[in-house]
Design an enzyme around this catalytic site. Structure first.
Site, short mmCIF file in Angstrom:
data_model
loop_
_atom_site.label_atom_id
_atom_site.label_comp_id
_atom_site.label_asym_id
_atom_site.label_seq_id
_atom_site.Cartn_x
_atom_site.Cartn_y
_atom_site.Cartn_z
N SER A 166 0.84 -1.20 0.00
CA SER A 166 0.00 0.00 0.00
C SER A 166 0.88 1.26 0.00
O SER A 166 1.64 1.47 -0.95
CB SER A 166 -0.95 -0.04 1.19
OG SER A 166 -1.98 0.90 1.06
N ASP A 261 -9.93 -3.96 -4.69
CA ASP A 261 -9.09 -2.92 -4.10
C ASP A 261 -9.30 -1.60 -4.85
O ASP A 261 -9.19 -1.57 -6.08
CB ASP A 261 -7.62 -3.34 -4.19
CG ASP A 261 -6.65 -2.35 -3.58
OD1 ASP A 261 -7.10 -1.37 -2.96
OD2 ASP A 261 -5.44 -2.57 -3.72
N HIS A 291 -8.05 -5.12 -0.77
CA HIS A 291 -6.78 -4.40 -0.66
C HIS A 291 -5.81 -5.08 0.29
O HIS A 291 -4.61 -5.15 0.02
CB HIS A 291 -7.06 -2.97 -0.19
CG HIS A 291 -5.83 -2.17 0.08
ND1 HIS A 291 -4.99 -1.73 -0.92
CD2 HIS A 291 -5.28 -1.74 1.25
CE1 HIS A 291 -3.98 -1.06 -0.39
NE2 HIS A 291 -4.12 -1.05 0.92
#
Length: 324
Positions: A166, A261, A291
């Site tokens: 991320s 996501d 995600h």
């Protein structure tokens, strides 16, 4: 891509997400940065990631190194073989606002055990107290430190990889760009897990997955608002890698994306830009996952697809460094 971008959500993940919604626990954009950090701490505690961690055959040790603004904490995970190993610099996720080396501990233990690489996790400074580029400069400084002090982490300075999930994937991409522009350290591989690469928040995957799947559209708006000090930073490729004019000459790597996501499309777009620039890059896409496909909490679950993400990351690193 030939496979579908999004299939039915993995049934066990769907059950977990439904259970999470029944708790009434807020997501990041409903609270302050301090509150968001407390949510992370609570999740770590409830998952038992620190009280009952995955054992590492080698060593786990914390260090304070010289950072751009004083002491910079890092945690080194080393295999039991005392020889020199490839090393992965791991940058945790959390929207540049939350997260820590404790939050990333489960991921790093999983990776050192599955790769035979050393792993160095970085406690970079967080926004909004330390906005861009503070956290990035910390990650770059840690990469330089590993290259200059390889004996501490049993590292081979000629085999350095950077990676993260991320916001950590964003930082890994940016460190690769910085290393190219500044002339070192020599990054040999980049492992970009569900990376943040754009600040636009306007893709189809944002519309499809705006809320309910772990990462909300408004969470990302919250994170960007705290990470960047002004609108000009949205054009800075070290904050927004997809805005880089030239991606040639970057290290080979892997981009991991997930169908459910909000960041899916920008991750795929960055992969396509890298490939078009002649970078040897692989896309690993999980169409039935959200995600947090690389969340350490998932290591505690019997999910047929989720552990595969860890095996995939490990396999890519072993192949890149000829460890099999």
């Amino acid at each position: 891509m030939t496979e579908p971008l999004r299939t039915d959500l993995h049934p066990e993940v769907e059950e977990m997400l439904e259970e999470a919604q029944t708790t009434g626990r807020p997501t990041a954009h409903h609270v302050s940065p301090t509150g968001a950090r407390q949510l992370t701490d609570r999740a770590i505690e409830e998952a038992g990631l620190l009280s009952d961690p995955e054992p590492v055959d080698g060593d786990v040790a914390d260090y304070l190194i010289d950072g751009p603004d004083g002491d910079l904490p890092v945690r080194a995970y080393t295999p039991d073989d005392r020889g020199r190993h490839p090393v992965l610099l791991w940058f945790h996720g959390g929207g540049w606002v939350r997260g820590s080396i404790d939050a990333a501990d489960g991921v790093c233990r999983a990776l050192v055990n599955r790769t035979g690489c050393s792993v160095v996790s970085v406690e970079y400074r967080l926004a909004p107290e330390h906005p861009f580029p503070a956290g990035l400069e910390d990650c770059y400084a840690a990469t330089e430190w590993v290259a200059e002090h390889p004996a501490v982490s049993l590292a081979d300075p000629d085999r350095i990889a950077v990676g993260g999930a991320s916001a950590g994937g964003n930082l890994a991409a940016a460190v690769s760009l910085l290393a190219r522009e500044r002339g070192g350290p020599d990054v040999a591989y980049q492992l970009l897990g569900v990376p943040v690469t754009d600040a636009a928040i306007d893709t189809e995957s944002y519309d499809e997955n705006a809320e309910g799947y772990g990462l909300y559209r408004e969470d990302m708006r919250f994170y960007w608002d705290h990470y960047l000090e002004n609108d000009l930073d949205e054009a800075n490729p070290y904050a927004v890698p997809l805005r880089a004019r030239d991606l040639s000459g970057l290290p080979p790597g892997t981009v991991i994306t997930a169908g459910w996501d909000p960041l899916r499309d920008e991750g795929i777009a960055y992969y396509e830009r890298l490939a078009a620039a002649g970078v040897d890059v692989t896309l690993d896409h999980y169409p039935d996952m959200p995600h947090n496909v690389i969340s350490a909490v998932f290591l505690r679950e019997e999910l047929g697809r989720t552990p595969k993400a860890y095996e995939t990351m490990a396999s890519r690193l072993r192949d890149a460094f000829d460890l099999d």
